[in-house]
Design a protein around this motif. Structure first.
Motif, PDB file in Angstrom:
ATOM      1  N   ALA A  41      27.259  41.371  37.483  1.00 48.19           N
ATOM      2  CA  ALA A  41      27.682  42.002  36.231  1.00 48.19           C
ATOM      3  C   ALA A  41      28.543  43.225  36.507  1.00 48.19           C
ATOM      4  O   ALA A  41      29.551  43.472  35.827  1.00 48.19           O
ATOM      5  N   ALA A  42      28.164  44.002  37.509  1.00 50.03           N
ATOM      6  CA  ALA A  42      28.944  45.190  37.861  1.00 50.03           C
ATOM      7  C   ALA A  42      30.340  44.794  38.337  1.00 50.03           C
ATOM      8  O   ALA A  42      31.350  45.384  37.923  1.00 50.03           O
ATOM      9  N   ALA A  43      30.418  43.783  39.217  1.00 45.98           N
ATOM     10  CA  ALA A  43      31.716  43.351  39.735  1.00 45.98           C
ATOM     11  C   ALA A  43      32.588  42.768  38.630  1.00 45.98           C
ATOM     12  O   ALA A  43      33.812  42.961  38.621  1.00 45.98           O
ATOM     13  N   SER A  44      31.988  42.065  37.682  1.00 40.75           N
ATOM     14  CA  SER A  44      32.759  41.472  36.587  1.00 40.75           C
ATOM     15  C   SER A  44      33.379  42.549  35.714  1.00 40.75           C
ATOM     16  O   SER A  44      34.546  42.452  35.305  1.00 40.75           O
ATOM     17  N   GLN A  45      32.607  43.586  35.415  1.00 38.26           N
ATOM     18  CA  GLN A  45      33.173  44.691  34.651  1.00 38.26           C
ATOM     19  C   GLN A  45      34.307  45.367  35.419  1.00 38.26           C
ATOM     20  O   GLN A  45      35.327  45.760  34.841  1.00 38.26           O
ATOM     21  N   ALA A  46      34.135  45.480  36.737  1.00 39.66           N
ATOM     22  CA  ALA A  46      35.173  46.101  37.558  1.00 39.66           C
ATOM     23  C   ALA A  46      36.459  45.277  37.530  1.00 39.66           C
ATOM     24  O   ALA A  46      37.558  45.833  37.433  1.00 39.66           O
TER      25      ALA A  46
END
Length: 519
Positions: free
Chosen positions: A474-479
């Motif tokens: 989820a963190a990487a997708s937002q990034a």
């Protein structure tokens, strides 16, 4: 922010991307990005639901699946009479003209979803109707439907100048020769599979990742979508190209997906999934408890393995060297976004982010909670490596140095561990998680009561459209969504400078919040 103020896009507010007002919210960076050319984010993951109402307008090309075919396959369930046309050609039975008429009518009915070039198909249809040899014209009509992805030739996919793009990577003679051969196989065209895309049933992880990248309110549709949320990803103006890969020990399908993403010219490539570290696994001492076909075949019967057997350890090691070289080379030309991993190690990254040099060239993303602590599961990296930290969820922890207990869980009130300070442990746990999109039907993160994914015309089960989603995925997708947004708004160059520092600098210049985790 109080608990009462948290709303379904709280993670965008936490980032500083949107600010709530009396009339709704303001998002200056969205205003800038909406005027720029749409930036494509290529997602290499489990595949996604291409007909999710909050995603379908974002997809720029048909989804390519490298699971059933190592060089890629396209599902074409929209045109169900293609099989009848093939059978008629093979057996010389049936009225070709009549079958072609039915196929064209069905294609036209699905054109909004299939993206087919109806004008060219209509010309072929007319040729079939007028031809003295309808079988020959019908074969051409069939090939126009099935050889390439609909409305998406291999030249359009970037394979037309593959040799130049491979040379630009400067991989060295051996790797370049291997990559050229693999690209040549894909350039022949993706396989055609006449069945529904299984990612619409099982691609929950990829759907959730894509939602955080570029979800958007549903486009104009009949009343069945009245219940869909006006959902927004970090960049609701981007385009998404999806490359589905199998979750297994195989590396070649991921290499092919990475090549396809690179050839597509997508400025941002997101890989929120991990890969098996074959070399690290092979260095572990032997154990019958974890033996797989890779170990048993290579040790007991090496003579039975052909070179392209995906259980061939020698071949897997070659593939591992190749994908590491590819990722390093592509990260100099595209923004490659990788997840740090969920093993809970503060000084270790998951593979492939842990490969030598990647943390300095790619954008490796770790997870923090809404309160600014490192998410209990999130990996980290020792200094001087710079990670990008994005908000995600948390997880329970029970070990000597840290206890985080979710008091709201089913068993949260049952813990009795003597001298553990329960009040402090409960207060330390952060219950908030970003909201994202889910595959419809019973197999998503938020399963619905439907036994199967509902047909497009039958409406959508609201219970299965959305889900709470977390992890470093989820963190990487937002990034990835953020990087595409900054490029689209003219705040970040199209060519990366390497690593996360340039992204952090651009975020700070725009007043966005980059949270470095609390110690």
């Amino acid at each position: 922010m109080s608990e009462r103020d948290v709303f379904y896009l709280w993670h965008l507010e936490h980032l500083g991307l949107i600010t709530r007002t009396a009339d709704g919210w303001s998002a200056p960076l969205w205003d800038d990005a909406s005027c720029g050319d749409a930036v494509t984010v290529a997602i290499i993951d489990s595949g996604l639901d291409p007909r999710h109402p909050n995603l379908e307008a974002a997809l720029v090309a048909p989804q390519i699946d490298f699971g059933p075919q190592i060089t890629g396959a396209v599902y074409r369930s929209a045109v169900t009479t293609v099989s009848a046309l093939r059978q008629a050609l093979a057996t010389s039975q049936g009225d070709l003209k009549e079958i072609v008429q039915r196929v064209l009518a069905e294609v036209v009915a699905h054109t909004a979803r299939a993206g087919l070039d109806i004008e060219n198909l209509s010309l072929l249809h007319d040729a079939v109707q007028a031809a003295g040899n309808p079988a020959s014209a019908a074969q051409a009509f069939l090939e126009a439907l099935s050889v390439q992805p609909p409305g998406h030739s291999m030249a359009d996919a970037g394979f037309g100048d593959a040799a130049a793009k491979i040379a630009d990577l400067d991989l060295g003679a051996d790797h370049s020769a291997t990559i050229t051969a693999m690209a040549g196989q894909m350039a022949r065209g993706y396989a055609q599979i006449d069945m529904p895309d299984p990612a619409a049933f099982f691609g929950a992880h990829g759907t959730a990742c894509a939602g955080l990248v570029g979800g958007r309110p549903p486009r104009d549709r009949p009343h069945e979508f009245f219940s869909a949320l006006p959902y927004y990803g970090v960049n609701p103006f981007c385009q998404i190209a999806s490359y589905a890969t199998p979750y297994s020990h195989e590396i070649k399908p991921v290499i092919n997906a990475l090549l396809a993403a690179y050839f597509s010219e997508a400025p941002v490539i997101l890989m929120p999934r991990g890969l098996p570290d074959v070399t690290a696994r092979a260095e572990l001492p032997p154990s019958v408890r974890r033996q797989t076909r890779i170990e048993t075949c290579n040790s007991a019967h090496p003579e039975t393995l052909v070179d392209d057997d995906q259980a061939n350890l020698v071949g897997l090691r070659r593939d591992q060297e190749l994908i590491e070289a590819l990722l390093l080379a592509i990260a100099k030309r595209r923004y490659v976004v990788l997840a740090a991993g969920n093993e809970g190690r503060g000084d270790m990254l998951a593979y492939p982010a842990s490969a030598a040099g990647l943390v300095d060239s790619a954008i490796v993303v770790a997870a923090v909670t809404r309160d600014g602590s490192r998410a209990s599961y999130s990996n980290g990296a020792p200094a001087p490596a710079t990670l990008l930290h994005m908000v995600s969820d948390d997880a329970e922890v029970l070990h000597r140095d840290d206890q985080r207990i979710d008091a709201g869980s089913f068993n949260g009130s049952d813990y009795q561990f003597g001298d553990v300070d329960m009040a402090a442990s409960t207060a330390k746990y952060v219950p908030w998680a970003p909201l994202s999109l889910d595959v419809r039907g019973p197999y998503g993160f938020a399963a619905s009561s439907h036994r199967d994914v509902p047909d497009y015309e039958d409406g959508v089960d609201i219970a299965s459209l959305y889900t709470l989603f977390g992890g470093t995925s989820a963190a990487a997708s937002q990034a990835a969504g953020l990087v595409s947004l900054l490029i689209q708004a003219g705040k970040l160059p199209v060519t990366p400078a390497g690593g996360a520092e340039a992204v952090i600098t651009a975020m700070q210049a725009e007043g966005l919040r980059h949270v470095r985790p609390l110690p």
